[in-house]
Structure formats: structure tokens, C-alpha cells
Design an enzyme around this catalytic site. Structure first.
Site, PDB file in Angstrom:
ATOM      1  CD  GLU A 165      -2.832  -1.048  -0.172  1.00  0.00           C
ATOM      2  OE1 GLU A 165      -3.148   0.029  -0.696  1.00  0.00           O
ATOM      3  OE2 GLU A 165      -3.108  -2.140  -0.692  1.00  0.00           O
ATOM      4  CD1 TRP A 194      -1.360  -0.462  -3.943  1.00  0.00           C
ATOM      5  CD2 TRP A 194      -1.837   0.721  -5.798  1.00  0.00           C
ATOM      6  NE1 TRP A 194      -1.869  -1.312  -4.892  1.00  0.00           N
ATOM      7  CE2 TRP A 194      -2.181  -0.617  -6.029  1.00  0.00           C
ATOM      8  CE3 TRP A 194      -2.044   1.658  -6.816  1.00  0.00           C
ATOM      9  CZ2 TRP A 194      -2.715  -1.054  -7.247  1.00  0.00           C
ATOM     10  CZ3 TRP A 194      -2.580   1.227  -8.026  1.00  0.00           C
ATOM     11  CH2 TRP A 194      -2.904  -0.110  -8.231  1.00  0.00           C
ATOM     12  CD1 TRP A 223     -17.058  12.987 -18.839  1.00  0.00           C
ATOM     13  CD2 TRP A 223     -17.805  11.495 -17.353  1.00  0.00           C
ATOM     14  NE1 TRP A 223     -16.016  12.153 -18.535  1.00  0.00           N
ATOM     15  CE2 TRP A 223     -16.445  11.221 -17.621  1.00  0.00           C
ATOM     16  CE3 TRP A 223     -18.476  10.669 -16.446  1.00  0.00           C
ATOM     17  CZ2 TRP A 223     -15.744  10.171 -17.021  1.00  0.00           C
ATOM     18  CZ3 TRP A 223     -17.784   9.632 -15.858  1.00  0.00           C
ATOM     19  CH2 TRP A 223     -16.442   9.386 -16.140  1.00  0.00           C
ATOM     20  CG  ASN A 248      -8.650   2.278  -0.109  1.00  0.00           C
ATOM     21  OD1 ASN A 248      -8.501   3.194  -0.919  1.00  0.00           O
ATOM     22  ND2 ASN A 248      -8.504   1.004  -0.438  1.00  0.00           N
ATOM     23  CD1 TRP A 254     -12.536  10.841 -14.682  1.00  0.00           C
ATOM     24  CD2 TRP A 254     -11.252  12.027 -13.280  1.00  0.00           C
ATOM     25  NE1 TRP A 254     -11.476  11.338 -15.389  1.00  0.00           N
ATOM     26  CE2 TRP A 254     -10.670  12.071 -14.558  1.00  0.00           C
ATOM     27  CE3 TRP A 254     -10.611  12.689 -12.235  1.00  0.00           C
ATOM     28  CZ2 TRP A 254      -9.480  12.758 -14.828  1.00  0.00           C
ATOM     29  CZ3 TRP A 254      -9.430  13.373 -12.496  1.00  0.00           C
ATOM     30  CH2 TRP A 254      -8.881  13.405 -13.778  1.00  0.00           C
ATOM     31  CD1 TRP A 294     -10.653  11.218  -6.592  1.00  0.00           C
ATOM     32  CD2 TRP A 294     -12.512  10.391  -7.532  1.00  0.00           C
ATOM     33  NE1 TRP A 294     -11.682  11.326  -5.676  1.00  0.00           N
ATOM     34  CE2 TRP A 294     -12.827  10.828  -6.224  1.00  0.00           C
ATOM     35  CE3 TRP A 294     -13.528   9.828  -8.311  1.00  0.00           C
ATOM     36  CZ2 TRP A 294     -14.122  10.729  -5.688  1.00  0.00           C
ATOM     37  CZ3 TRP A 294     -14.808   9.712  -7.776  1.00  0.00           C
ATOM     38  CH2 TRP A 294     -15.088  10.155  -6.475  1.00  0.00           C
TER      39      TRP A 294
HETATM   40  P1  FAD Z   1      -3.417   2.298   5.147  1.00  0.00           P
HETATM   41  O1  FAD Z   1      -4.243   1.174   4.634  1.00  0.00           O
HETATM   42  O2  FAD Z   1      -2.972   2.212   6.538  1.00  0.00           O
HETATM   43  O3  FAD Z   1      -2.164   2.433   4.168  1.00  0.00           O
HETATM   44  C1  FAD Z   1      -0.919   3.013   4.575  1.00  0.00           C
HETATM   45  C2  FAD Z   1      -0.571   4.161   3.655  1.00  0.00           C
HETATM   46  O4  FAD Z   1      -0.423   3.703   2.316  1.00  0.00           O
HETATM   47  C3  FAD Z   1      -1.648   5.241   3.580  1.00  0.00           C
HETATM   48  O5  FAD Z   1      -1.544   6.146   4.653  1.00  0.00           O
HETATM   49  C4  FAD Z   1      -1.391   5.872   2.228  1.00  0.00           C
HETATM   50  O6  FAD Z   1      -0.354   6.820   2.280  1.00  0.00           O
HETATM   51  C5  FAD Z   1      -0.910   4.691   1.397  1.00  0.00           C
HETATM   52  N1  FAD Z   1      -2.037   4.126   0.629  1.00  0.00           N
HETATM   53  C6  FAD Z   1      -2.912   3.176   1.010  1.00  0.00           C
HETATM   54  N2  FAD Z   1      -3.778   2.893   0.009  1.00  0.00           N
HETATM   55  C7  FAD Z   1      -3.435   3.701  -1.023  1.00  0.00           C
HETATM   56  C8  FAD Z   1      -3.941   3.887  -2.341  1.00  0.00           C
HETATM   57  N3  FAD Z   1      -4.964   3.150  -2.818  1.00  0.00           N
HETATM   58  N4  FAD Z   1      -3.379   4.818  -3.129  1.00  0.00           N
HETATM   59  C9  FAD Z   1      -2.313   5.552  -2.687  1.00  0.00           C
HETATM   60  N5  FAD Z   1      -1.786   5.408  -1.442  1.00  0.00           N
HETATM   61  C10 FAD Z   1      -2.326   4.492  -0.630  1.00  0.00           C
HETATM   62  N6  FAD Z   1      -4.990   8.764  -0.351  1.00  0.00           N
HETATM   63  C11 FAD Z   1      -4.403   9.884   0.058  1.00  0.00           C
HETATM   64  O7  FAD Z   1      -3.438   9.845   0.826  1.00  0.00           O
HETATM   65  N7  FAD Z   1      -4.870  11.112  -0.362  1.00  0.00           N
HETATM   66  C12 FAD Z   1      -5.936  11.223  -1.209  1.00  0.00           C
HETATM   67  O8  FAD Z   1      -6.297  12.354  -1.579  1.00  0.00           O
HETATM   68  C13 FAD Z   1      -6.593  10.040  -1.616  1.00  0.00           C
HETATM   69  N8  FAD Z   1      -7.700  10.091  -2.410  1.00  0.00           N
HETATM   70  C14 FAD Z   1      -8.320   8.925  -2.783  1.00  0.00           C
HETATM   71  C15 FAD Z   1      -9.456   8.995  -3.612  1.00  0.00           C
HETATM   72  C16 FAD Z   1     -10.101   7.826  -3.999  1.00  0.00           C
HETATM   73  C17 FAD Z   1     -11.320   7.909  -4.915  1.00  0.00           C
HETATM   74  C18 FAD Z   1      -9.627   6.577  -3.560  1.00  0.00           C
HETATM   75  C19 FAD Z   1     -10.308   5.304  -3.978  1.00  0.00           C
HETATM   76  C20 FAD Z   1      -8.492   6.506  -2.759  1.00  0.00           C
HETATM   77  C21 FAD Z   1      -7.824   7.663  -2.368  1.00  0.00           C
HETATM   78  N9  FAD Z   1      -6.671   7.614  -1.549  1.00  0.00           N
HETATM   79  C22 FAD Z   1      -6.067   8.789  -1.169  1.00  0.00           C
HETATM   80  C23 FAD Z   1      -6.032   6.332  -1.230  1.00  0.00           C
HETATM   81  C24 FAD Z   1      -6.473   5.647   0.082  1.00  0.00           C
HETATM   82  O9  FAD Z   1      -7.867   5.612   0.162  1.00  0.00           O
HETATM   83  C25 FAD Z   1      -5.915   6.325   1.325  1.00  0.00           C
HETATM   84  O10 FAD Z   1      -4.529   6.521   1.192  1.00  0.00           O
HETATM   85  C26 FAD Z   1      -6.159   5.446   2.565  1.00  0.00           C
HETATM   86  O11 FAD Z   1      -7.533   5.238   2.742  1.00  0.00           O
HETATM   87  C27 FAD Z   1      -5.572   6.119   3.773  1.00  0.00           C
HETATM   88  O12 FAD Z   1      -5.917   5.423   4.938  1.00  0.00           O
HETATM   89  P2  FAD Z   1      -4.799   4.753   5.845  1.00  0.00           P
HETATM   90  O13 FAD Z   1      -3.729   5.732   6.110  1.00  0.00           O
HETATM   91  O14 FAD Z   1      -5.466   4.146   6.998  1.00  0.00           O
HETATM   92  O15 FAD Z   1      -4.227   3.643   4.858  1.00  0.00           O
END
Ligand code: FAD
Length: 414
Positions: A275, A278, A306, A341, A359, A382
Site C-alpha cells: 500500500e 501504491w 458524462w 479506502n 470523476w 479517482w
Molecule cells: P493504510 O491502509 O494504513 O495504508 C498506509 C498508507 O499507504 C496510507 O496512509 C497511504 O499513504 C498509502 N495508501 C494506502 N492505500 C493507497 C492507495 N490506494 N493509493 C495511494 N496510497 C495508498 N490517499 C491519500 O493519501 N490522499 C488522497 O487524496 C486520496 N484520495 C483517494 C481517492 C479515492 C477515490 C480513492 C479510492 C483513494 C484515495 N486515496 C487517497 C487512497 C487511500 O484511500 C488512502 O490513502 C487510505 O484510505 C488512507 O488510509 P490509511 O492511512 O489508513 O491507509
């Protein structure tokens, strides 16, 4: 003899631990720490309201850690920095690199300007595990799909840099002569709509460390299954801390490895690290494809018909779609500045694939409401949800929001 002083420009790195620019400056003599709120160059990507709330508190915490020595400015760094250097007589500047296209354009311009003034500037990597230009396919072009990028690209590189501690000695220069360095940044809105956000979070380096430690103790060992259940504290919630650089990905990476030491190499650790991968991939895409926030990554989507439906957009934003898990998610976002997420994916899918709204409407709303609003992750995610992005779910794969709710929130606890 006067102690040599280095100007440290804090940006997306609001921490003392594992801060390469700060460590370097501190090893050379005294440091003059500054922050500049730059709404001049950010254009349409000027920070949203929830991010401003976070930044306000994060800067207060950083200032405390710097014994009140942080100087605040507001305006265009291209004008402010040279003026500051002139008025203080400082000849060396350090910063940690940023990757948003508007920031890299500004920094490149500034770098040239400082070179002309014969100022010594050094920049460092404090935000990413691997620099985006380091990881390329054999033919020298960037990856466009996550798994080969991460597994064949990143994981075959030398391991990420080990985190640094705090600087051994930190001598803060007296910046009293900088009258303009006590600017009010006016980050908080006049109407207090953020009290429930304030109850949810503790911005700053200490808050980040506490989140990490709680996650490692309580959730890492069942992260793979736990991360998908939105009413469960199964994820780290480190995203806003990471966005503002209150903690580095290197600190998290190595802390997770250490917490798993002696245990069988498990799916949970691998899944969590991926993650973070990602996040790297999002920055990588933004660096190599800087038009990502505004344009479809896959141009074939440019013809997509759209719909224009302000009422449907309002209902989605306010959590009045009638789909329980989506409405709960949109209300979580409004109340806490965060959304789980799994629910981001379901709510996003409903907006683009059922309501057929662009989007970018979703990305803009998230930009304003999320405390972790991040140009790289928000844009890449997105576009992934819409099907127009890199490595995206194909356009015909549509989450059924009802069965998603039944699967991930069977008792409606979320
Ligand atoms: P954890 O599951 O604990 O993951 C650890 C870290 O990994 C996160 O803090 C984050 O930095 C990174 N991470 C995890 N999943 C993703 C992912 N899919 N993409 C990129 N990085 C990831 N994340 C943001 O930080 N900022 C945003 O503006 C953002 N917008 C999003 C918009 C959409 C439509 C979606 C589907 C996802 C988005 N995310 C975004 C990704 C993800 O949802 C969040 O990073 C995550 O929910 C953060 O929660 P956590 O810190 O508990 O994640």
C-alpha cells in the site's frame, strides 16, 4: 567568529525526525527554519479547507518542536526567499523535494534564480522511498501498471534509505530581525465547522508516531483482511500525517519490518508495504504524467458522454443517495475529513459509473474535504476508479454498491 547559518525551508516535511534537509543544515551550524504558505503558484490546486485546518495545527506543533523558532510567510517564494536571504545575509539554503507539477515548476525557477545570486542550494528526498526517475522499464520508459512497477521496478532497487534520527544538535538562529516572519497565515475559516474533525485527529509529528505505534501493535497482524472492513480500525490512518510529512514513508517501512521481525514473513506485512507502494506509484505517475490531475490518463475516455446533473452531485456530496454504505462514507468524510479506502472506492464508483458524473467532480470534492487530500494519490485513485487511469479497473467493471455493503459491512455497523 559568526556561526554559519543555513535557511531550512519546510514544505511537505513538517517533522524533525528523518528530515534529511534539516539534519544536513544542523550539521553545518545554525538553522533558520521557515514555512511559506504559497497560494500564488498552486493555482487550482491551492489547499482545500480541511487541509488548511490540518496545516494550521501541524505548523503549531512544528513550531513548538523548534522552540518557537519557525518563521511563517505567505506569498510567492520566488519573491520571498531572495528577499529573506538578502536581509539576513544567509548564503545557503536546503529543502526536501516536492513532486506536484506546480511545485516542481516553481522550484526549478527558484533554483535558477538562487544560482544567479550565488546561493548554495541543496535538495534532498524526504518524501518517497524511491525517486520516480530511478525506476524505469528496461527500455527506459516509465511503468504504467502497478504490479511490475512495484515488484520488478521498486523491489529490485537497493532498499529504501534507512531513517535518520533527529539532528544530534539543533541550534536555531535568532530570526527576530525578520519582522515579516510572524505573518498570520489565516488558515482557519471564520465559521467553526471543523470541531468533529478536531476530535478525530492529532496533527503533528507526535500524533503521527502515536498512530504508527497503535497500528503496529493492534492492526498490522491482521491488516490483509482487516483493511477492508470500514467500521474496524484495521488500517493505519497515517495518510494525512504522510501527506504533510509529519512522518516519512521510510520510518513507516522500517518500523513495519521491525515489528514483524521474528514472525513468519506474512501476507499482512507484504500487503501493508505494497500500500505504501501504491502511494509511491501515485507520485510516480504524477511525476511522469503531470497532466494526471486534469486529463484522462487514457485519452480514449475523452469522448465519454458524462452527464450534467447538479442535483445528483449535491445528493452524493451530502450523503443522500439512498445507498447506505455510500451515504455513510460521504458523512464520514464531512464529519472527520477522512473516508475509509474501501468506501472511497464504492462512493467513487457510484459517482462515475452509476450517476455518470465526471470523476473530476469527485476529485474536487475530496480535495476540499479530505485531511489527506494529496494531488498524487487523489488524482491517480479517482482515475483508477473511473477506469480512465493507469492499471485501472476496466470501464465495464462496476461495483454493485449494495452487494459491496453486504460484503464489507454486513451488519450495517459502519
Ligand atoms: P493504510 O491502509 O494504513 O495504508 C498506509 C498508507 O499507504 C496510507 O496512509 C497511504 O499513504 C498509502 N495508501 C494506502 N492505500 C493507497 C492507495 N490506494 N493509493 C495511494 N496510497 C495508498 N490517499 C491519500 O493519501 N490522499 C488522497 O487524496 C486520496 N484520495 C483517494 C481517492 C479515492 C477515490 C480513492 C479510492 C483513494 C484515495 N486515496 C487517497 C487512497 C487511500 O484511500 C488512502 O490513502 C487510505 O484510505 C488512507 O488510509 P490509511 O492511512 O489508513 O491507509
Amino acid at each position: 567568529m559568526a556561526i554559519p547559518t543555513t535557511l531550512v525551508w519546510f514544505r511537505q516535511d513538517l517533522r524533525l525526525e528523518d528530515n534529511p534537509a534539516l539534519c544536513h543544515a544542523a550539521s553545518q551550524g545554525a538553522v533558520l527554519p521557515i514555512y511559506i504558505l504559497d497560494d500564488d503558484n498552486s493555482g487550482e490546486w491551492s489547499m482545500g479547507e480541511a487541509s488548511r485546518w490540518w496545516l494550521h495545527h501541524s505548523l503549531m506543533q512544528l513550531n513548538k518542536s523548534l522552540d518557537g523558532g519557525l518563521k511563517l510567510f505567505k506569498g510567492d517564494p520566488i519573491e520571498i526567499l531572495p528577499q529573506l536571504l538578502e536581509s539576513t545575509g544567509i548564503r545557503t539554503v536546503v529543502w526536501n523535494r516536492c513532486y506536484e507539477p506546480w511545485r516542481t515548476a516553481r522550484d526549478t525557477q527558484l533554483k535558477h534564480h538562487l544560482q544567479q545570486l550565488d546561493i548554495e542550494l541543496t535538495s534532498f528526498n524526504a518524501q518517497l522511498l524511491w525517486e520516480p526517475w530511478q525506476v524505469l522499464k528496461n527500455d527506459g520508459t516509465p511503468y504504467r501498471v502497478f504490479t511490475p512497477y512495484y515488484r520488478k521496478g521498486c523491489l529490485q532497487q537497493p532498499p529504501p534509505r534507512l531513517p535518520l534520527g533527529k539532528p544530534d544538535k539543533l541550534l536555531i538562529a535568532n530570526g527576530d530581525m525578520l519582522e515579516s516572519g510572524n505573518r498570520q497565515l489565516d488558515l482557519l475559516p471564520t465559521v467553526n465547522w471543523y470541531s468533529s474533525i478536531a476530535k478525530t485527529w492529532q496533527p503533528g509529528e507526535a500524533g503521527a508516531a502515536e498512530r504508527l505505534s497503535r497500528f503496529l501493535q493492534k492492526a498490522l497482524n491482521h491488516y490483509k483482511s482487516g483493511r477492508d472492513i470500514p467500521d474496524n480500525a484495521g488500517t493505519s490512518r497515517l495518510s494525512p500525517h504522510l501527506h504533510f510529512g509529519e512522518i516519512s514513508p521510510n520510518q513507516i517501512w522500517y518500523a513495519a519490518l521491525q515489528a514483524s521481525e521474528g514472525k513468519p514473513a506474512g501476507d499482512n506485512l507484504d500487503c501493508f508495504l505494497s500500500e505504501l507502494g501504491w502511494r509511491e506509484f501515485s507520485y510516480y505517475l504524477l511525476y511522469h504524467f503531470p497532466e494526471l490531475p486534469g486529463q484522462n490518463f487514457q485519452p480514449k475516455f475523452d469522448q465519454f458522454p458524462w452527464r450534467d446533473d447538479p442535483q445528483a452531485l449535491d445528493a452524493w456530496q451530502q450523503g443522500r443517495t439512498g445507498i447506505p454504505i455510500v451515504d455513510a462514507g460521504m458523512r464520514e468524510l464531512w464529519q472527520t475529513g477522512y473516508m475509509h479506502n474501501r468506501v472511497r472506492m464504492i462512493a467513487g464508483s457510484l459517482l462515475v459509473k452509476n450517476l455518470l458524473l465526471h470523476w473530476r467532480h469527485g476529485a474536487n470534492w475530496f480535495w476540499d474535504c479530505l485531511v489527506d487530500a494529496d494531488l498524487a494519490s487523489n488524482s491517480a485513485s479517482w482515475q483508477w476508479v473511473a477506469g480512465s487511469g493507469a492499471d485501472a479497473a476496466p470501464y465495464f467493471r462496476i461495483f454493485n454498491p449494495v452487494t459491496q455493503g453486504q460484503k464489507f459491512d454486513p451488519d450495517g455497523l459502519y
